[in-house]
Write a protein that holds these residues in place. Structure first.
Motif, mmCIF file in Angstrom:
data_model
loop_
_atom_site.group_PDB
_atom_site.id
_atom_site.type_symbol
_atom_site.label_atom_id
_atom_site.label_comp_id
_atom_site.label_asym_id
_atom_site.label_seq_id
_atom_site.Cartn_x
_atom_site.Cartn_y
_atom_site.Cartn_z
ATOM 1 N N GLU A 156 0.722 -1.149 -0.109
ATOM 2 C CA GLU A 156 -0.032 -0.062 0.056
ATOM 3 C C GLU A 156 1.064 1.281 0.067
ATOM 4 O O GLU A 156 0.329 2.209 -0.543
ATOM 5 N N SER A 157 2.012 1.300 0.458
ATOM 6 C CA SER A 157 3.052 2.294 0.596
ATOM 7 C C SER A 157 3.908 2.315 -0.666
ATOM 8 O O SER A 157 4.839 3.112 -0.755
ATOM 9 N N ALA A 158 3.570 1.359 -1.518
ATOM 10 C CA ALA A 158 4.468 1.451 -2.694
ATOM 11 C C ALA A 158 6.104 0.956 -2.763
ATOM 12 O O ALA A 158 6.694 1.556 -3.144
ATOM 13 N N LYS A 159 6.294 0.280 -1.778
ATOM 14 C CA LYS A 159 7.668 -0.018 -1.331
ATOM 15 C C LYS A 159 8.240 -1.330 -2.248
ATOM 16 O O LYS A 159 7.412 -2.307 -2.311
ATOM 17 N N PRO A 160 9.393 -0.975 -2.712
ATOM 18 C CA PRO A 160 9.853 -2.408 -3.409
ATOM 19 C C PRO A 160 10.267 -3.321 -2.578
ATOM 20 O O PRO A 160 10.757 -3.212 -1.297
ATOM 21 N N PHE A 161 10.148 -4.727 -2.870
ATOM 22 C CA PHE A 161 10.487 -5.812 -1.774
ATOM 23 C C PHE A 161 11.519 -6.590 -2.533
ATOM 24 O O PHE A 161 11.829 -6.797 -3.562
ATOM 25 N N VAL A 162 12.470 -7.191 -1.425
ATOM 26 C CA VAL A 162 13.463 -8.084 -1.697
ATOM 27 C C VAL A 162 13.474 -9.071 -1.041
ATOM 28 O O VAL A 162 13.545 -9.435 0.311
ATOM 29 N N PRO A 163 12.715 -10.158 -1.543
ATOM 30 C CA PRO A 163 12.436 -11.402 -0.742
ATOM 31 C C PRO A 163 13.615 -12.500 -0.424
ATOM 32 O O PRO A 163 14.337 -12.508 -1.495
ATOM 33 N N VAL A 164 13.918 -12.888 0.594
ATOM 34 C CA VAL A 164 15.083 -13.423 0.886
ATOM 35 C C VAL A 164 14.341 -14.932 1.463
ATOM 36 O O VAL A 164 13.789 -15.003 2.507
ATOM 37 N N LEU A 165 14.735 -15.978 0.705
ATOM 38 C CA LEU A 165 13.963 -17.315 0.861
ATOM 39 C C LEU A 165 14.956 -18.013 1.785
ATOM 40 O O LEU A 165 16.191 -18.343 1.552
ATOM 41 N N LEU A 166 14.569 -18.532 3.210
ATOM 42 C CA LEU A 166 15.133 -19.312 3.808
ATOM 43 C C LEU A 166 15.055 -20.809 3.661
ATOM 44 O O LEU A 166 16.140 -21.529 3.398
ATOM 45 N N ASP A 167 13.804 -21.460 3.999
ATOM 46 C CA ASP A 167 13.583 -22.714 3.937
ATOM 47 C C ASP A 167 12.331 -23.145 2.896
ATOM 48 O O ASP A 167 11.682 -24.188 3.230
ATOM 49 N N VAL A 168 12.074 -22.222 2.159
ATOM 50 C CA VAL A 168 11.013 -22.238 1.155
ATOM 51 C C VAL A 168 11.752 -22.286 -0.355
ATOM 52 O O VAL A 168 12.437 -21.400 -0.560
ATOM 53 N N THR A 169 10.743 -22.588 -1.283
ATOM 54 C CA THR A 169 11.148 -22.371 -2.824
ATOM 55 C C THR A 169 10.374 -21.161 -3.013
ATOM 56 O O THR A 169 9.370 -20.707 -2.469
ATOM 57 N N HIS A 170 10.982 -20.668 -4.330
ATOM 58 C CA HIS A 170 10.047 -19.451 -4.824
ATOM 59 C C HIS A 170 8.503 -19.755 -5.199
ATOM 60 O O HIS A 170 7.839 -18.882 -4.955
ATOM 61 N N ARG A 171 8.423 -20.883 -5.528
ATOM 62 C CA ARG A 171 7.054 -21.332 -5.775
ATOM 63 C C ARG A 171 6.037 -21.255 -4.598
ATOM 64 O O ARG A 171 5.052 -20.917 -4.453
ATOM 65 N N GLU A 172 6.702 -21.976 -3.218
ATOM 66 C CA GLU A 172 5.994 -21.869 -2.101
ATOM 67 C C GLU A 172 5.846 -20.333 -1.536
ATOM 68 O O GLU A 172 4.797 -20.026 -1.145
ATOM 69 N N PHE A 173 6.843 -19.600 -1.753
ATOM 70 C CA PHE A 173 6.787 -18.204 -1.575
ATOM 71 C C PHE A 173 5.997 -17.407 -2.369
ATOM 72 O O PHE A 173 4.881 -16.624 -1.764
ATOM 73 N N GLN A 174 5.571 -17.920 -3.709
ATOM 74 C CA GLN A 174 4.569 -17.210 -4.446
ATOM 75 C C GLN A 174 3.097 -17.910 -4.261
ATOM 76 O O GLN A 174 2.298 -17.151 -4.626
ATOM 77 N N ALA A 175 2.819 -18.788 -3.683
ATOM 78 C CA ALA A 175 1.793 -19.587 -3.374
ATOM 79 C C ALA A 175 0.876 -18.541 -2.341
ATOM 80 O O ALA A 175 -0.461 -19.037 -2.363
ATOM 81 N N ARG A 176 1.468 -17.862 -1.386
ATOM 82 C CA ARG A 176 0.854 -17.087 -0.422
ATOM 83 C C ARG A 176 -0.010 -16.093 -1.152
ATOM 84 O O ARG A 176 0.482 -14.983 -1.854
ATOM 85 N N PRO A 177 -1.382 -16.383 -1.506
ATOM 86 C CA PRO A 177 -2.315 -15.149 -2.316
ATOM 87 C C PRO A 177 -2.000 -13.697 -2.027
ATOM 88 O O PRO A 177 -1.624 -12.892 -2.919
ATOM 89 N N GLU A 178 -2.071 -13.398 -0.663
ATOM 90 C CA GLU A 178 -1.751 -12.143 -0.440
ATOM 91 C C GLU A 178 -0.373 -11.312 -0.736
ATOM 92 O O GLU A 178 -0.097 -10.382 -1.110
ATOM 93 N N TRP A 179 0.718 -12.368 -0.680
ATOM 94 C CA TRP A 179 2.103 -12.077 -0.868
ATOM 95 C C TRP A 179 2.202 -11.970 -2.304
ATOM 96 O O TRP A 179 3.069 -10.889 -3.159
ATOM 97 N N ARG A 180 1.602 -12.706 -3.027
ATOM 98 C CA ARG A 180 1.747 -12.625 -4.683
ATOM 99 C C ARG A 180 1.151 -11.509 -5.222
ATOM 100 O O ARG A 180 1.590 -10.853 -6.242
ATOM 101 N N GLU A 181 0.222 -11.230 -4.640
ATOM 102 C CA GLU A 181 -0.628 -9.909 -5.081
ATOM 103 C C GLU A 181 0.038 -8.787 -4.815
ATOM 104 O O GLU A 181 0.287 -7.918 -5.706
ATOM 105 N N ALA A 182 0.780 -8.604 -3.791
ATOM 106 C CA ALA A 182 1.472 -7.541 -3.233
ATOM 107 C C ALA A 182 2.775 -7.188 -3.777
ATOM 108 O O ALA A 182 3.214 -6.335 -4.387
#
Length: 124
Positions: free
Chosen positions: A85-111
């Motif tokens: 909502e604040s239009a911030k760029p994100f840098v996702p750092v994956l610890l014990d999940v894959t990119h696919r698992e990270f993208q599977a969270r609907p709110e996260w994928r949308e944001a």
């Protein structure tokens, strides 16, 4: 540390990932960019929601530490939504999940969309 660039990064994570957050924060701050994360920078007395909201608003970017636990965290999801909502760029750092698992969270994928992610190797 004062940052000559006056840039600040908000780090979104769950408490169980604090050890990794300390390492990430130290690495970012070596680049003269200030970081804000709850465990170190929150103050007693003021609502944690207010503090986090202010820190996100003040940030130039958000590092999202994505782990199995953070994927299940409602608080981290609130931080992702606030950052979006604040239009911030994100840098996702994956610890014990894959990119696919990270993208599977609907709110996260949308944001965050189809942002690239960085896999972090954790050595304890």
């Amino acid at each position: 540390m004062d940052s000559p660039t006056n840039k600040q990064v908000f780090i979104s994570y769950v408490e169980e990932d604090s050890e990794v957050v300390n390492v990430i924060s130290a690495a970012i701050e070596k680049l003269c960019v200030k970081t804000w994360y709850y465990q170190r920078d929150s103050l007693p007395g003021l609502s944690y929601l207010v503090q986090i909201g202010r820190a996100i608003d003040a940030a130039d970017a958000i590092v999202l530490v994505a782990s199995k636990l953070s994927l299940a965290s409602n608080q981290v999801t609130k931080e992702v939504i606030r950052g979006h909502e604040s239009a911030k760029p994100f840098v996702p750092v994956l610890l014990d999940v894959t990119h696919r698992e990270f993208q599977a969270r609907p709110e996260w994928r949308e944001a965050i969309g189809a942002a690239s992610s960085i896999s972090a190797a954790v050595h304890t």
